[in-house]
Design a protein around this motif. Structure first.
Motif, PDB file in Angstrom:
ATOM      1  N   GLY A 114      -5.875  -7.558 -22.110  1.00  0.00           N
ATOM      2  CA  GLY A 114      -6.085  -6.884 -20.724  1.00  0.00           C
ATOM      3  C   GLY A 114      -6.270  -7.926 -19.493  1.00  0.00           C
ATOM      4  N   TYR A 115      -5.671  -7.321 -18.143  1.00  0.00           N
ATOM      5  CA  TYR A 115      -5.788  -8.116 -17.143  1.00  0.00           C
ATOM      6  C   TYR A 115      -6.124  -7.303 -15.922  1.00  0.00           C
ATOM      7  CZ  TYR A 115      -2.984 -11.442 -19.751  1.00  0.00           C
ATOM      8  OH  TYR A 115      -2.667 -12.487 -20.727  1.00  0.00           O
ATOM      9  N   GLY A 116      -6.662  -7.801 -14.947  1.00  0.00           N
ATOM     10  CA  GLY A 116      -6.855  -7.180 -13.737  1.00  0.00           C
ATOM     11  C   GLY A 116      -6.104  -7.447 -12.492  1.00  0.00           C
ATOM     12  N   TRP A 117      -5.958  -6.630 -11.706  1.00  0.00           N
ATOM     13  CA  TRP A 117      -5.227  -6.890 -10.562  1.00  0.00           C
ATOM     14  C   TRP A 117      -5.564  -8.143  -9.525  1.00  0.00           C
ATOM     15  CZ3 TRP A 117      -0.366  -5.096 -10.360  1.00  0.00           C
ATOM     16  CH2 TRP A 117      -0.140  -3.767 -10.809  1.00  0.00           C
ATOM     17  N   GLY A 118      -7.150  -8.382  -9.537  1.00  0.00           N
ATOM     18  CA  GLY A 118      -7.630  -8.973  -8.654  1.00  0.00           C
ATOM     19  C   GLY A 118      -8.028  -8.366  -7.205  1.00  0.00           C
ATOM     20  N   LYS A 119      -7.470  -7.237  -7.087  1.00  0.00           N
ATOM     21  CA  LYS A 119      -7.980  -6.265  -6.001  1.00  0.00           C
ATOM     22  C   LYS A 119      -8.279  -5.001  -6.766  1.00  0.00           C
ATOM     23  CE  LYS A 119      -5.130  -8.273  -2.310  1.00  0.00           C
ATOM     24  NZ  LYS A 119      -4.292  -8.007  -1.461  1.00  0.00           N
ATOM     25  N   VAL A 120      -9.029  -4.083  -5.940  1.00  0.00           N
ATOM     26  CA  VAL A 120      -9.309  -2.731  -6.336  1.00  0.00           C
ATOM     27  C   VAL A 120      -8.051  -1.935  -6.163  1.00  0.00           C
ATOM     28  CG1 VAL A 120     -10.672  -0.628  -5.866  1.00  0.00           C
ATOM     29  CG2 VAL A 120     -11.857  -3.050  -5.533  1.00  0.00           C
ATOM     30  N   PRO A 121      -7.690  -1.479  -7.148  1.00  0.00           N
ATOM     31  CA  PRO A 121      -6.480  -0.726  -7.089  1.00  0.00           C
ATOM     32  C   PRO A 121      -6.449   1.036  -6.468  1.00  0.00           C
ATOM     33  CG  PRO A 121      -7.393  -0.549  -9.354  1.00  0.00           C
ATOM     34  CD  PRO A 121      -8.299  -1.361  -8.690  1.00  0.00           C
ATOM     35  N   LEU A 122      -7.344   0.975  -5.387  1.00  0.00           N
ATOM     36  CA  LEU A 122      -7.344   2.286  -4.659  1.00  0.00           C
ATOM     37  C   LEU A 122      -6.810   1.789  -3.034  1.00  0.00           C
ATOM     38  CD1 LEU A 122     -10.329   3.830  -5.984  1.00  0.00           C
ATOM     39  CD2 LEU A 122      -8.059   4.664  -5.925  1.00  0.00           C
ATOM     40  N   ILE A 123      -6.035   2.424  -2.434  1.00  0.00           N
ATOM     41  CA  ILE A 123      -5.547   2.354  -1.112  1.00  0.00           C
ATOM     42  C   ILE A 123      -5.740   3.295  -0.333  1.00  0.00           C
ATOM     43  CG2 ILE A 123      -3.389   1.489   0.272  1.00  0.00           C
ATOM     44  CD1 ILE A 123      -2.192   0.773  -2.409  1.00  0.00           C
ATOM     45  N   GLU A 124      -6.424   3.149   0.799  1.00  0.00           N
ATOM     46  CA  GLU A 124      -6.853   3.980   1.682  1.00  0.00           C
ATOM     47  C   GLU A 124      -5.692   4.412   2.749  1.00  0.00           C
ATOM     48  OE1 GLU A 124     -10.891   5.568   4.477  1.00  0.00           O
ATOM     49  OE2 GLU A 124      -9.909   3.178   4.213  1.00  0.00           O
TER      50      GLU A 124
ATOM     51  N   GLU B  36      -0.187   7.445  15.960  1.00  0.00           N
ATOM     52  CA  GLU B  36      -1.685   7.078  15.382  1.00  0.00           C
ATOM     53  C   GLU B  36      -1.554   7.040  14.006  1.00  0.00           C
ATOM     54  OE1 GLU B  36      -6.310   7.634  16.655  1.00  0.00           O
ATOM     55  OE2 GLU B  36      -4.852   9.359  16.682  1.00  0.00           O
ATOM     56  N   ALA B  37      -0.796   8.009  13.382  1.00  0.00           N
ATOM     57  CA  ALA B  37      -0.697   8.108  11.955  1.00  0.00           C
ATOM     58  C   ALA B  37       0.156   6.899  11.305  1.00  0.00           C
ATOM     59  CB  ALA B  37      -0.295   9.680  11.588  1.00  0.00           C
ATOM     60  N   GLU B  38       1.196   6.747  11.959  1.00  0.00           N
ATOM     61  CA  GLU B  38       2.390   5.594  11.612  1.00  0.00           C
ATOM     62  C   GLU B  38       1.607   4.431  11.552  1.00  0.00           C
ATOM     63  OE1 GLU B  38       6.408   3.698  12.708  1.00  0.00           O
ATOM     64  OE2 GLU B  38       6.085   5.667  13.468  1.00  0.00           O
ATOM     65  N   ARG B  39       0.713   4.077  12.369  1.00  0.00           N
ATOM     66  CA  ARG B  39       0.063   2.792  12.731  1.00  0.00           C
ATOM     67  C   ARG B  39      -0.935   2.781  11.435  1.00  0.00           C
ATOM     68  NH1 ARG B  39      -2.161   3.534  17.101  1.00  0.00           N
ATOM     69  NH2 ARG B  39      -4.468   3.559  16.480  1.00  0.00           N
ATOM     70  N   LYS B  40      -1.616   3.423  10.977  1.00  0.00           N
ATOM     71  CA  LYS B  40      -2.422   3.472   9.944  1.00  0.00           C
ATOM     72  C   LYS B  40      -1.565   3.578   8.417  1.00  0.00           C
ATOM     73  CE  LYS B  40      -5.830   3.203  12.264  1.00  0.00           C
ATOM     74  NZ  LYS B  40      -6.698   1.872  12.296  1.00  0.00           N
ATOM     75  N   PHE B  41      -0.542   4.316   8.465  1.00  0.00           N
ATOM     76  CA  PHE B  41       0.196   4.410   7.082  1.00  0.00           C
ATOM     77  C   PHE B  41       0.970   2.827   6.841  1.00  0.00           C
ATOM     78  CE2 PHE B  41      -1.226   8.253   6.627  1.00  0.00           C
ATOM     79  CZ  PHE B  41      -0.558   9.073   5.479  1.00  0.00           C
ATOM     80  N   ARG B  42       1.365   2.235   7.960  1.00  0.00           N
ATOM     81  CA  ARG B  42       2.242   0.952   7.733  1.00  0.00           C
ATOM     82  C   ARG B  42       1.286  -0.065   6.877  1.00  0.00           C
ATOM     83  NH1 ARG B  42       6.875  -0.078  10.252  1.00  0.00           N
ATOM     84  NH2 ARG B  42       7.616   1.579  11.564  1.00  0.00           N
ATOM     85  N   PRO B  43      -0.036  -0.481   7.265  1.00  0.00           N
ATOM     86  CA  PRO B  43      -0.843  -1.522   6.389  1.00  0.00           C
ATOM     87  C   PRO B  43      -1.014  -0.859   5.129  1.00  0.00           C
ATOM     88  CG  PRO B  43      -2.032  -0.485   8.221  1.00  0.00           C
ATOM     89  CD  PRO B  43      -0.552  -0.071   8.385  1.00  0.00           C
ATOM     90  N   ALA B  44      -1.340   0.343   4.828  1.00  0.00           N
ATOM     91  CA  ALA B  44      -1.596   1.110   3.490  1.00  0.00           C
ATOM     92  C   ALA B  44      -0.087   0.901   2.635  1.00  0.00           C
ATOM     93  CB  ALA B  44      -1.928   2.530   3.954  1.00  0.00           C
ATOM     94  N   LEU B  45       0.780   1.228   3.307  1.00  0.00           N
ATOM     95  CA  LEU B  45       2.001   0.907   2.719  1.00  0.00           C
ATOM     96  C   LEU B  45       2.370  -0.529   2.162  1.00  0.00           C
ATOM     97  CD1 LEU B  45       4.599   3.588   4.047  1.00  0.00           C
ATOM     98  CD2 LEU B  45       3.754   3.338   1.624  1.00  0.00           C
ATOM     99  N   HIS B  46       2.246  -1.371   3.037  1.00  0.00           N
ATOM    100  CA  HIS B  46       2.149  -2.761   2.504  1.00  0.00           C
ATOM    101  C   HIS B  46       1.316  -3.262   1.565  1.00  0.00           C
ATOM    102  CE1 HIS B  46       4.159  -3.850   6.502  1.00  0.00           C
ATOM    103  NE2 HIS B  46       5.005  -4.377   5.432  1.00  0.00           N
ATOM    104  N   ALA B  47       0.187  -2.553   1.664  1.00  0.00           N
ATOM    105  CA  ALA B  47      -1.021  -2.923   0.384  1.00  0.00           C
ATOM    106  C   ALA B  47      -0.441  -2.486  -0.677  1.00  0.00           C
ATOM    107  CB  ALA B  47      -2.254  -2.324   0.693  1.00  0.00           C
ATOM    108  N   PHE B  48       0.384  -1.424  -0.669  1.00  0.00           N
ATOM    109  CA  PHE B  48       0.784  -0.526  -2.031  1.00  0.00           C
ATOM    110  C   PHE B  48       1.949  -1.349  -2.544  1.00  0.00           C
ATOM    111  CE2 PHE B  48       4.292   1.984  -3.818  1.00  0.00           C
ATOM    112  CZ  PHE B  48       3.656   2.389  -4.888  1.00  0.00           C
TER     113      PHE B  48
END
Length: 486
Positions: free
Chosen positions: A235-245, A375-387
């Motif tokens: 087993g391995y871990g991502w190194g980050k919590v695998p949940l994106i807001e 406003e919504a797009e500005r928040k979705f962009r960093p979330a998609l990069h995190a994904f």
């Protein structure tokens, strides 16, 4: 002045500190239960947005009362129309289809990276993006969980925001320390059991509620569970919590709070008018010197005998209620206008839009929706990069290449009503622009690359259909030479 009250994160961290075990990072089951209990109020606020989206506004819960001998009693005889207008769903759907009705276009300088991304992005991903924005608009936020399935493929799962309690660090970086997910499941006997999951940067811990306390969930073979396993079962871990807001706005609140009062006022006025219309069918009697003892006797005599006994100079008058329709309609029109204004929507009523508006008028019509979508797009962009960070990590682990997710470019293709005739004329007149630019701005073209290829094929077919030119020897014009003169 800065607020002196503790923030939500500070309160959660205090709960963790007060109930900590040997680990200084993870909470024990007591702390988890306290955070779940504290989350109930925020959960109710989220579900209120969902209720209004499903047309279950507060008017649906209205009860009419009257006072009998000074006691408040439910009135079951009076009309109680509870008419709910689904303004919230209309405004949310406008926003979702405007921003994500067309799929997000991805681009990257590295062709192989773009090819892998486009192979992964499909209709399910486009649908997931719409669901994320719809639920974020209702609740203020929604969560996406990337994971590797049992067959070793990269996948993702949308998790409802009302089930997630995030805990961030207190630094400006605001990284996710861990997150708690809780939800209820029903067994074959219709008994409800609460499940709890604790997501960390390396593992997932599973708990189940038993006799009002949390214990380890033995339904899972491995508990805690690693994020993924290699072919050898390690087993391995991502190194980050695998949940994106995926946040709706900076405050992380529902769109509903900005116009809920207006919707409630609109529903209340319409329902009250409907009640009045129903009551207008009942005649109001004004009694003068009535000789009977109570009103029930009066109604009985009137219904059965068509007559009532009155004293000297007595009688009764019949009256009906009236609704000031002009004032009511003016008030409702003002409420409707304000719902669109403060809901930042588009009122496409033909009386306001006109039969053939110019593109300048249409742009002005969409100005408020543009602000909300930005406003919504500005928040979705960093979330998609995190994904896509998780996606590129998976590609690296599986030997499919190393890529930088921050170099992935995203274009949100907005769906706006246009005056097509005006736009086509402008495209045709822009002869100083390249063919690709003109095609990209043509209202009938969705895929520029595909359209350019179709044009190329048609040009080739046209050239092949032309008759071949007669071969002519070099240096001649194809005519016979004149006879030489002596």
């Amino acid at each position: 002045m800065y607020p002196v009250t503790p923030t939500h994160t500070e309160e959660l961290l205090k709960i963790i500190h007060d109930s900590a075990e040997t680990s200084d990072k993870l909470p024990d089951t007591t702390a988890i239960q306290k955070m779940i209990d504290k989350h109930a109020g925020e959960r109710d606020e989220m579900l209120e947005g969902v209720a209004y989206y499903l047309n279950q506004a507060d008017i649906k819960k209205r009860i009419r009362y009257f006072y009998k001998h000074g006691v408040k009693v439910v009135d079951t005889d009076k009309p109680n129309n509870r008419i709910s207008h689904n303004w919230h769903k209309l405004l949310v759907q406008q926003k979702v289809q405007y921003l994500l009705g067309k799929p997000i276009t991805f681009n990257a300088e590295e062709e192989r990276f773009l090819e892998v991304v486009n192979d992964f992005i499909d209709e399910d991903f486009d649908d997931c993006m719409q669901e994320l924005l719809k639920n974020a608009s209702n609740k203020g936020k929604e969560w996406l969980h990337p994971f590797v399935d049992e067959e070793g493929n990269f996948d993702y799962l949308r998790i409802p925001a009302e089930e997630v309690i995030p805990v961030y660090d207190s630094t400006k970086k605001r990284s996710l320390l861990y997150a708690i997910r809780y939800y209820d499941v029903k067994n074959i006997d219709d008994e409800i059991t609460r499940k709890v999951e604790l997501y960390t940067d390396e593992q997932i811990f599973y708990y189940v509620e038993h006799e009002e306390s949390l214990i380890q969930d033995f339904d899972y073979k491995n508990n805690p569970e690693s994020h993924f396993y290699d072919t050898k079962g390690e087993g391995y871990g991502w190194g980050k919590v695998p949940l994106i807001e995926f946040k709706n706005n900076e405050e992380g609140v529902s769109d509903l709070i900005f116009y809920k009062d207006l919707i409630d006022a609109y529903n209340g006025n319409i329902s009250n008018n409907a009640n009045t219309f129903d009551e207008m069918q009942d005649i109001i009697y004004e009694l003068i010197n009535y000789s009977g003892e109570d009103l029930a006797e009066f109604m009985t005599n009137l219904r059965h005998y068509k007559a009532v006994a009155v004293g000297e100079g007595g009688g009764f008058n019949m009256k009906t209620a009236e609704i000031p329709m002009d004032s009511s309609n003016t008030h409702l029109d003002r409420l409707e206008e304000n719902i669109y204004r403060f809901g930042q929507g588009v009122n496409n009523n033909p009386d306001k839009v006109g039969n053939s508006p110019t593109n300048v008028a249409i742009k002005n019509l969409y100005s408020l929706l543009d602000l909300k979508a930005n406003e919504a797009e500005r928040k979705f962009r960093p979330a998609l990069h995190a994904f896509f960070w998780f996606f590129t990590e998976y590609l690296k682990m599986t030997g499919q290449g190393e890529y930088d997710p921050t170099l992935l470019q995203m274009t949100f293709n907005r769906s706006r009503m246009t005056n097509e005739l005006e736009q086509v004329q402008m495209v045709n007149q822009s002869t100083d622009l390249s063919r690709e630019t003109r095609i990209a701005n043509h209202p009938w073209v969705d895929d520029v690359e595909a359209e350019l290829k179709r044009i190329e094929v048609e040009d080739a077919e046209y050239r092949n259909s032309m008759p071949p030119l007669t071969d002519i020897e070099p240096g001649t014009d194809g005519e016979e030479d004149e006879p030489k003169r002596d």
